[in-house]
Design a protein around this motif. Structure first.
Motif, mmCIF file in Angstrom:
data_model
loop_
_atom_site.group_PDB
_atom_site.id
_atom_site.type_symbol
_atom_site.label_atom_id
_atom_site.label_comp_id
_atom_site.label_asym_id
_atom_site.label_seq_id
_atom_site.Cartn_x
_atom_site.Cartn_y
_atom_site.Cartn_z
ATOM 1 N N TYR A 16 0.838 -1.199 0.000
ATOM 2 C CA TYR A 16 0.000 0.000 0.000
ATOM 3 C C TYR A 16 0.876 1.252 0.000
ATOM 4 O O TYR A 16 0.597 2.222 -0.712
ATOM 5 N N SER A 219 -8.633 -1.081 -8.711
ATOM 6 C CA SER A 219 -9.615 -0.249 -8.005
ATOM 7 C C SER A 219 -10.893 -0.062 -8.811
ATOM 8 O O SER A 219 -11.875 0.429 -8.268
ATOM 9 N N GLU A 228 -10.744 10.887 -3.844
ATOM 10 C CA GLU A 228 -10.373 10.029 -2.723
ATOM 11 C C GLU A 228 -8.871 9.940 -2.524
ATOM 12 O O GLU A 228 -8.398 9.730 -1.420
ATOM 13 N N VAL A 229 -8.105 10.073 -3.625
ATOM 14 C CA VAL A 229 -6.653 9.957 -3.460
ATOM 15 C C VAL A 229 -6.009 11.310 -3.189
ATOM 16 O O VAL A 229 -4.890 11.386 -2.698
ATOM 17 N N ILE A 232 -4.833 12.136 0.570
ATOM 18 C CA ILE A 232 -3.744 11.287 1.040
ATOM 19 C C ILE A 232 -2.440 11.647 0.318
ATOM 20 O O ILE A 232 -1.359 11.584 0.907
ATOM 21 N N ASP A 259 -1.665 3.089 8.283
ATOM 22 C CA ASP A 259 -3.030 2.798 7.856
ATOM 23 C C ASP A 259 -3.362 1.321 8.049
ATOM 24 O O ASP A 259 -4.396 0.965 8.614
ATOM 25 N N LYS A 263 -5.896 -0.016 11.080
ATOM 26 C CA LYS A 263 -7.159 -0.713 10.854
ATOM 27 C C LYS A 263 -7.254 -1.981 11.686
ATOM 28 O O LYS A 263 -8.329 -2.395 12.095
ATOM 29 N N GLY A 271 -9.821 5.735 10.948
ATOM 30 C CA GLY A 271 -9.976 6.858 10.044
ATOM 31 C C GLY A 271 -9.065 8.029 10.372
ATOM 32 O O GLY A 271 -8.693 8.798 9.489
ATOM 33 N N TRP B 171 -18.238 0.066 5.647
ATOM 34 C CA TRP B 171 -17.684 1.381 5.936
ATOM 35 C C TRP B 171 -18.192 1.849 7.299
ATOM 36 O O TRP B 171 -19.322 1.554 7.670
ATOM 37 N N VAL B 200 -14.156 -0.134 7.830
ATOM 38 C CA VAL B 200 -13.194 0.606 7.028
ATOM 39 C C VAL B 200 -13.629 2.063 7.087
ATOM 40 O O VAL B 200 -14.817 2.340 6.933
ATOM 41 N N ASN B 204 -12.646 5.160 2.299
ATOM 42 C CA ASN B 204 -11.425 4.407 2.040
ATOM 43 C C ASN B 204 -11.745 3.068 1.357
ATOM 44 O O ASN B 204 -12.709 2.407 1.697
ATOM 45 N N GLU B 206 -9.145 0.671 0.745
ATOM 46 C CA GLU B 206 -7.990 -0.201 0.914
ATOM 47 C C GLU B 206 -8.376 -1.306 1.900
ATOM 48 O O GLU B 206 -8.417 -1.079 3.105
#
Lengths: 293, 389
Positions: A16, A219, A228-229, A232, A259, A263, A271, B171, B200, B204, B206
């Motif tokens: 990632y 994706s 969304e990217v 980051i 990240d 998680k 988040g 999510w 998640v 996101n 991933e």
């Protein structure tokens, strides 16, 4: 967490992180080195992904060669688009203040989204993974790892090496670094700084679009994917230290680990983990991990 | 003449009725559509408009004897702009009916204003449990679902398939948490156990870290809710990680609706529960699909069905109140008593104004969501927090 799971998570984090570097590398050039706050970076990424989707049938029928010729054609096209964009819009932004840069690049996001909607529509589309990379490698008794993801990681590593080489070892890299620290001085040394910046911008656009093309099979392509990217990417560039390529690499890997393990270990706060890490790093080093120059 | 004059009240009343009656049949009913026409949900917004207009067209452009007129506002699926947009519809355009929205945050803001102003509101998609829970009102209706419902139905189906240990993944936001809550309620009621609930951060995409967690925990089956691009990526990543064959994937219907083409072979065998499916094969649904395809040159989806039924609901209410949207009590009574002949199958409206409907268990076969069986019959949302009787 047993050892196998831990190692697989490390692989996930690494993979990632490398992907993040790939996505953010274009922004490192345009925002980090050229100093333009480019909110449209996410749109560049989206344009790349949609090229991978939309060009595939046409290229397949005229050139053949599958995904790799799509990548190649897309790369050439995106260099051209980047070059034109710089000439038409971005070349006016270098001396302007940040607000104007933000306004114009935000405007571009809207324009690109609308164009995308008109040209391709608002559906979600999948992009086929090339045949020879479609397999997967077994990791544990149930878990497998897609070969394509490993391929993307390998591409990222090649890209990192390439960027380091160009910036640290070539005359072009030297001129770019010089231009970033003092435009006028470079110009007075007889270097066509306008052309140089146009090339750097085109490279930045091409990197972002390339990232989109490479990410598309994993994706899929969908409206708003660029937004969304975007955030980051800014996080990566800011943590790494504006203008530093090795900083961006370290930051991307760091974010990958934060990240992934965020998680797993603190799911309720997953988040905010990335932003928390950013806040801590900026408190410790306000200019980012590796300040250029 | 003199006799009539003795009762001025009656005369005034008669005059008023006479003045009001023609005005009512002449003035069209203004339907304020607050739906996304740009952004991620643009397609959903478009299909909702199409579905609603299709039913109105089939009725000759009139419901309850009154012409229907549309005012459209782009909701942008942006809760921050919802209050402004809904005020514009209510005050500036003076709409009689609010239709919206796709996004739950927007729908909640609309419902709040609708409750205050008393404007009739029909929700054609947004599933936030609250709309027909604590926010419920005589003038607020929903023709889609509450998030709790598809979750609950999926839990029933998974338990019936013999799975005992499940992991949920979604999510971390309203809709995901509400669906997981519904899923857990029925799955554990049937003797199953949710061994882990994974989240998640929204939006996101991933998933790799959590897929690794799932592989390590070895559940019997997995329950997932994602939508749009996230759903495509999740289903593909799940298959690529080799988990699909080891742990069957279940989800609410949004996991495979409008996304199947992009998911390709990776979606084969995924089981989802929803109140609609691609090939129900009932005469009612066939007729609807044919009419929709003829009108718009496109296949309808669940969103179009929900909006088509929103128009049916409006028609029932208007017919019962003689075209007066302000008679909330009569409107509500008529709608509650009615059976709506939907393409999804007949359904009724609960006391909290949410559909009481069948949920189908579908399985992806040959790129289509095929019905396996009814997962939950006449499922009613508990309407927690709603005080309407």
């Amino acid at each position: 967490m047993d050892l196998t799971t831990f190692l697989i998570q490390c692989l996930n984090a690494l993979q990632y992180g490398l992907l993040l570097f790939l996505v953010a590398s274009g922004l490192t050039l345009i925002f980090g080195i050229m100093g333009v706050i480019n909110l449209a970076h996410g749109s560049f990424y989206m344009i790349g992904a949609y090229m991978a989707y939309a060009l595939a049938p046409a290229i397949e029928s005229s050139l053949g060669g599958g995904f790799f010729s799509v990548l190649l054609v897309g790369l050439v096209l995106s260099v051209v688009i980047g070059y034109v964009l710089e000439w038409a819009f971005y070349s006016y932004l270098y001396d302007r203040d940040h607000l104007q840069q933000v306004l114009m690049t935000y405007g571009l996001i809207l324009v690109f989204e609308e164009l995308r909607s008109l040209l391709v529509g608002d559906d979600v589309y999948g992009v086929q993974i090339p045949e020879i990379l479609a397999g997967s490698v077994p990791l544990s008794e149930v878990m497998t790892y897609p070969v394509y993801r490993l391929f993307v990681s390998a591409l990222c590593i090649a890209l990192v090496a390439g960027m380091f080489y160009v910036f640290a070892r070539t005359r072009l890299g030297m001129m770019i670094r010089a231009g970033a620290s003092n435009r006028e001085m470079v110009q007075s040394l007889g270097i066509d700084i306008n052309f140089l910046y146009r090339v750097v911008f085109a490279a930045g656009f091409a990197l972002a679009a390339f990232a989109g093309m490479v990410a598309a099979p994993v994706s899929s392509v969908y409206p708003g994917m660029g937004n969304e990217v975007l955030i980051i990417c800014f996080v990566v560039v800011v943590i790494g230290g504006i203008g530093s390529i090795q900083g961006a690499l370290v930051a991307a890997l760091l974010i990958g680990f934060v990240d992934t393990f965020g998680k797993v270990i603190v799911p309720d706060a997953a988040g905010v983990m990335v932003y928390l890490a950013m806040a801590v790093i900026l408190l410790w080093k306000p200019d980012g991990l590796f300040k250029a120059g | 003449m003199k006799r009539l004059m003795t009762s001025p009240c009656a005369v005034i009343a008669a005059a008023l009725t006479m003045a009001a009656a023609p005005a009512q049949s002449a003035d069209p009913i203004k339907v304020g559509m607050m739906l996304p026409s740009t952004g991620t949900y643009a397609r959903l917004g478009n299909n909702i408009k199409n579905g609603f207009k299709l039913y109105v067209q089939e009725q000759g452009g009139k419901l309850g004897g009154r012409e229907i007129e549309y005012v459209e506002v782009d909701s942008e699926a942006n809760p921050a702009k919802a209050i402004d947009n809904v005020n514009k519809l209510i005050k500036q355009h003076e709409v009689d009916v609010l239709l919206g929205s796709v996004h739950s945050g927007v729908a909640l803001a609309m419902a709040k204003r609708a409750k205050e102003s008393g404007t009739l509101m029909i929700v054609p998609n947004a599933g936030a449990d609250k709309v027909t829970g604590p926010m419920c009102a005589p003038n607020i209706f929903r023709t889609s679902f509450s998030n709790w419902q598809p979750g609950y139905a999926t839990g029933q189906a998974m338990a019936e398939d013999g799975h005992k240990r499940a992991i949920t993944i979604t999510w971390k936001y309203g809709a995901g948490e509400e669906m997981v809550k519904g899923f857990k309620a029925s799955f554990e009621k049937a003797g199953g156990k949710v061994i882990d609930q994974l989240y998640v951060p929204f939006p996101n995409v991933e998933f790799q870290a959590l897929l690794t967690q799932i592989a390590a925990a070895k559940p019997d089956a997995v329950f997932a809710f994602f939508a749009g691009g996230g759903a495509v990526k999740f289903v593909k990543d799940y298959a690529a990680a080799g988990l699909k064959d080891a742990f069957p994937l279940y989800g609410t219907g949004f996991l495979t609706d409008g996304t199947l083409e992009a998911q390709g072979a990776d979606a084969e065998g995924v089981k989802t529960a929803l109140h609609y499916a691609d090939a129900l094969g009932t005469p009612r649904d066939n007729a609807f699909r044919e009419a929709y395809a003829k009108a718009y040159g496109d296949q309808p989806d669940v969103y179009a069905v929900q909006a088509y039924d929103a128009a049916q609901l409006l028609g029932i209410g208007l017919a019962a109140t003689g075209g007066d949207v302000h008679k909330s009590a009569e409107f509500s009574a008529a709608v509650r008593a009615a059976t709506i002949d939907s393409p999804r199958g007949q359904f009724t409206i609960s006391k909290s104004h949410n559909p009481i409907q069948n949920f189908y268990l579908r399985e992806v076969k040959g790129g289509v969501n095929q019905v396996v069986r009814i997962a939950s019959e006449a499922l009613e949302d508990p309407g927690r927090g709603c005080r309407m009787k």
